[in-house]
Write a protein that holds these residues in place. Sequence first.
Motif, mmCIF file in Angstrom:
data_model
loop_
_atom_site.group_PDB
_atom_site.id
_atom_site.type_symbol
_atom_site.label_atom_id
_atom_site.label_comp_id
_atom_site.label_asym_id
_atom_site.label_seq_id
_atom_site.Cartn_x
_atom_site.Cartn_y
_atom_site.Cartn_z
ATOM 1 N N LEU A 1 -41.666 1.249 1.505
ATOM 2 C CA LEU A 1 -40.235 1.119 1.220
ATOM 3 C C LEU A 1 -39.690 -0.227 1.699
ATOM 4 C CD1 LEU A 1 -39.005 4.720 2.144
ATOM 5 C CD2 LEU A 1 -39.396 3.788 -0.139
ATOM 6 N N GLU A 2 -40.183 -0.701 2.835
ATOM 7 C CA GLU A 2 -39.748 -2.009 3.332
ATOM 8 C C GLU A 2 -40.113 -3.123 2.340
ATOM 9 O OE1 GLU A 2 -41.477 -2.502 7.177
ATOM 10 O OE2 GLU A 2 -39.882 -1.413 8.218
ATOM 11 N N ALA A 3 -41.295 -3.033 1.742
ATOM 12 C CA ALA A 3 -41.698 -4.037 0.755
ATOM 13 C C ALA A 3 -40.736 -4.048 -0.420
ATOM 14 C CB ALA A 3 -43.124 -3.767 0.281
ATOM 15 N N LYS A 4 -40.367 -2.872 -0.871
ATOM 16 C CA LYS A 4 -39.431 -2.783 -1.999
ATOM 17 C C LYS A 4 -38.056 -3.319 -1.596
ATOM 18 C CE LYS A 4 -41.812 1.163 -4.083
ATOM 19 N NZ LYS A 4 -41.714 2.548 -4.577
ATOM 20 N N TYR A 5 -37.669 -3.050 -0.379
ATOM 21 C CA TYR A 5 -36.375 -3.554 0.113
ATOM 22 C C TYR A 5 -36.398 -5.080 0.192
ATOM 23 C CZ TYR A 5 -32.203 -4.024 3.034
ATOM 24 O OH TYR A 5 -30.957 -4.376 3.508
#
Length: 538
Positions: A349-353
């Motif tokens: 999720l951090e990568a997508k953020y």
Amino acid sequence: MKKTYLLLTALIVFSYTAIAQAVPAAAKMNQFIDQLMQKMTLDEKIGQLNLLTPGGGIPTGAVVSTDVEAKIKNGQVGGLFGVIGAEKVLQAQRLAVEKSRLHIPLIFGSDVIHGHKTTFPIPLGLACSWDTILIKQTARAAAEEATADGLSWAFSPMVDICRDPRWGRIAEGAGEDPFLGSAIAAAMVRGYQSNNLRQDNTVMACVKHFALYGAAEGGRDYNTVDMSRIRMYNDYLPPYKAAIDAGAGSVMSSFNVIDDIPATGNRWLLTDLLRNQWNFNGFVVSDYTSVNEMEAHGLGNLQQVSALALKAGLDMDMVGEGFLTTLKKSLQEGKITMRDINNACRRVLEAKYKLGLFENPYRNVSTERAATTILSPDKLALSRKAAAKACVLLKNDKTILPLQHTGTIALVGPLADSRRNMLGTWSVSGDWHHAVTLKEGMENVAGQQVKIVYAKGANISDDSLFNKKVNVFGPEIEMGPATSDVMIQEAVAAALQADVVVAALGEAADMSGESSSRADIGLPESPQRLLTALVHTG
């Protein structure tokens, strides 16, 4: 002394300001993901760890995911690869954003190895330039094209050091030198990611294959790797470290073993070294079904190896769906913890953020930008420049080069008029129909006073079984009706009426690459016979 003091003060103020700006950004991201994960079910968290491909000519493993659309709607997919083109990406992203319960966007990746649609020399060729500024520019151009096609994640750079040229995948890296390999690794990461992953023309880099994949024994792909820590740290790890230090957002695990433990399930590698020693804070994805393939190493069934991989530090399972189908059971049985799942989910999720996908899931989806960005004149000019710089002149006997714009040239060889092989191995999104053959190129620049006489001279190989394997993605080795002896006679006849012979010999595109290691990397028998006959003409 006063100037030194002022400079030091300025650096301190700048550093403090940068930290002050970074902390709120990190806090904002953490707050957003905390709130999102509180809403997620266990199944949705595990779904984020699942990377699928719907197929469509992916030049790697044989497994193709099924029921992809339903899984996206059910929140069981974190990302897709092999979906290329703004319209296709838009269709898949809409399923995730508009049809799934929490509207979590997908991340779209692909193998962008030496260019996207505009193809540059293979990485081993680019490395021959020793020009990291140029190499960074090629990665920047590839990112601009890939994002115009809807992608946000590049499975590149491939930074594996290799000391045995028989290993087929040496074509995808920088060769044997850790100094050069490190410089190129950093340059490519910076080219792909630039200074801001939220920009519409940047992709997240994925450093591969972690680690030591290029040290396979005997140069055989997927073979055992066994080495000391001294050799590991001095010769093989530096390019990975350079890529991490350059800010790479993701890492791909390798197929090989390290200390007899597969890299995909190796906690020392993925956690102790990568995260604890090197402070990597991105996410780790497996290679194609490398989780499943740990079963063949005797480490247990799919449930057991999936739990092993997760606890080792792997965050995303490529295609194998071991995470999707077994982690819930492993949690119930106490084989893994909820913290293990949460950690992996958070990293994805951090990568997508960081890519800005929550803010704008369709940020890269623009058919209009694709029309003006892909194969644009400036990128084609850069490709030509890179090709020139990648060429290595071994000898210029009697100053034959440059060729004169007068007289007769015999252009000979199976690669002299082969469009299909011009792009090289792992040109996943490149279209060879756009390539210019050597024959066409020479005719374009030769001028009226030059006569070019062409003869094929030989097949790349006369081994039908070998040719069938090489041609798995299309006809790269084409065998005409003429026999080897007849073709050589035609080539010799052309040579005897010419002032100079240009012989275009070598490999078909997929004679190197994954699963394409060769015991003998010399010319096959037929082109070797042709070359001998040409030399004997004098």
